[in-house]
Design an enzyme around this catalytic site. Structure first.
Site, PDB file in Angstrom:
ATOM      1  N   LYS A 198       9.763 -45.522  29.265  1.00 19.82           N
ATOM      2  CA  LYS A 198      11.206 -45.740  29.189  1.00 19.82           C
ATOM      3  C   LYS A 198      11.640 -45.495  27.755  1.00 19.82           C
ATOM      4  O   LYS A 198      11.223 -46.192  26.828  1.00 19.82           O
ATOM      5  CB  LYS A 198      11.547 -47.166  29.605  1.00 19.82           C
ATOM      6  CG  LYS A 198      13.030 -47.474  29.495  1.00 19.82           C
ATOM      7  CD  LYS A 198      13.351 -48.861  29.982  1.00 19.82           C
ATOM      8  CE  LYS A 198      14.827 -49.152  29.832  1.00 19.82           C
ATOM      9  NZ  LYS A 198      15.158 -50.506  30.292  1.00 19.82           N
ATOM     10  N   LYS A 251      11.902 -42.487  32.545  1.00 17.40           N
ATOM     11  CA  LYS A 251      13.336 -42.730  32.431  1.00 17.40           C
ATOM     12  C   LYS A 251      13.800 -42.469  31.011  1.00 17.40           C
ATOM     13  O   LYS A 251      13.143 -42.945  30.093  1.00 17.40           O
ATOM     14  CB  LYS A 251      13.577 -44.195  32.808  1.00 17.40           C
ATOM     15  CG  LYS A 251      14.999 -44.632  32.713  1.00 17.40           C
ATOM     16  CD  LYS A 251      15.038 -46.095  32.957  1.00 17.40           C
ATOM     17  CE  LYS A 251      16.424 -46.570  32.626  1.00 17.40           C
ATOM     18  NZ  LYS A 251      16.517 -47.990  32.582  1.00 17.40           N
TER      19      LYS A 251
END
Ligand code: PBG
Length: 357
Positions: A198, A251
């Site tokens: 992330k 992400k």
């Protein structure tokens, strides 16, 4: 003489031909729909920077879940957005038995038991300072204290009926802490989808409005990844897999296709790509100006994610995509030029565009 032997255009001449030789397929079974939850009843609050995305009260969330299930979307990802007065330093609302995610999980499980419920496990929506964990006196997020709270939150979500726990706090050791916490309470069959890679990203802007989770000071660069790095992502992923993560997430998605590909090749686990709020907002805004065709652009983006190696796609277009896929014409017409009207529903037009079509 001089004419080409290899005419790659032969296999591009009709929609039917192109469908036949497609390499990557987006199917409705790949999609995960994010859902934001708020207090109250009969609430459907549209998010300014994300037209078409809403915060729902639990009663409306249940209806929405029903709809997503009817569209054959297999899973939702739940985010709680409590009002300011229920936020505090630690974010303890995240593990409240009657918290928004817990309430919605129980209610949706009862109404739509087949739908896979994924609980986002983080604190930025629950802390008064908007950071993803507990702070020390110099305003740094404390890793190990936050781990205890992540485990507590995961257990309370599993108790409510969550099928998958999705930790997004980017604390070191979060998968181990959650796995141990779950197992100790008898939830050894509850899966973990870790936000393993992330990145600290400008593309999260609209989400922070949706989840009212902007940090009150500073940024998240001390815990989220630096966008310059790929080896580090593989390191994060490796550790999360060793710690017992079942599904690995990357992400954001669109600007990180190389990461999706690298992760796909590095581990056997299913890989999820999270097409984040900024990716959605950019296309929406351009489409509203008449500068982009929303359906064509969104479809191309999710196709690129599949091509890069994503198995699952978390996207704010999930519902639209499910509808678009359900009405995709099979089409065998030759010379089906771009810009022509689609063939409509007749003759196989109801195919769902799933894998293997
Ligand atoms: C944090 C979280 C974020 C997103 C999902 N979980 C934002 C952040 O780290 O600030 C972003 C999702 C999106 O932009 O769509 N719990």
């Amino acid at each position: 003489m001089g004419y080409p032997t290899h005419r790659l255009r032969r296999l591009r001449r009709s929609r039917g031909m192109r469908r036949l030789v497609r390499e990557a397929h987006v199917g409705v079974s790949d999609l995960i729909a994010p859902m934001f939850l708020c207090d109250g009843e009969n609430q459907r609050q549209e998010i300014d920077a994300m037209p078409g995305v809403f915060r729902y009260s639990v009663d409306v969330a249940v209806e929405e879940a029903q709809l997503l299930h009817e569209l054959r979307i297999p899973a939702v990802l739940l985010f709680g957005v409590p009002p300011d007065e229920r936020k505090d330093k630690t974010g303890k609302e995240a593990w409240a038995a009657d918290g928004l995610v817990q309430q919605a999980t129980r209610a949706i499980k009862k109404a739509v038991p087949e739908l896979v419920l994924i609980a986002d496990t983080c604190f930025c929506e629950y802390t008064d300072h908007g950071h993803c964990g507990v702070l020390n006196t110099t305003r740094e997020v404390l890793n190990d204290r936050t781990l205890e709270n992540l485990a507590k939150t995961a257990v309370s979500q599993a108790k409510a009926g969550a099928d998958i726990i999705a930790p997004s706090a980017m604390m070191d050791g979060q998968v181990t802490a959650i796995r141990k916490g779950l197992d100790k309470q008898g939830f050894e069959d509850t899966a973990i989808m870790s936000y393993a890679a992330k990145y600290s990203s400008a593309f999260y802007g609209p989400f922070r409005e949706a989840a009212q989770s902007s940090p009150a000071f500073g940024n998240r660069r001390q815990y989220q990844m630096d966008c310059h790095n790929v080896r580090e992502a593989l390191h994060e992923v490796k550790l999360d897999v060793e710690e017992g993560a079942d599904i690995i997430m990357v992400k954001p998605a669109l600007a990180y296709l190389d990461i999706v590909r690298a992760v796909r090749e590095a581990v056997p686990n299913p890989v999820a790509a999270y097409s984040v709020s900024g990716e959605y907002a950019m296309v929406k805004a351009a489409a509203q100006n008449g500068w982009l065709d929303e359906k064509a652009t969104a479809t191309e983006i999710v196709t690129a994610l599949k091509r890069a190696g994503a198995d699952l796609i978390i996207t704010y277009w999930a519902k639209d995509l499910a509808e678009w896929l359900a009405s995709e014409p099979a089409g065998g017409r030759p010379l089906d030029a771009p810009g022509r009207k689609p063939a409509g529903k007749a003759g196989g037009g109801r195919r769902r565009g799933r894998k293997g079509n």
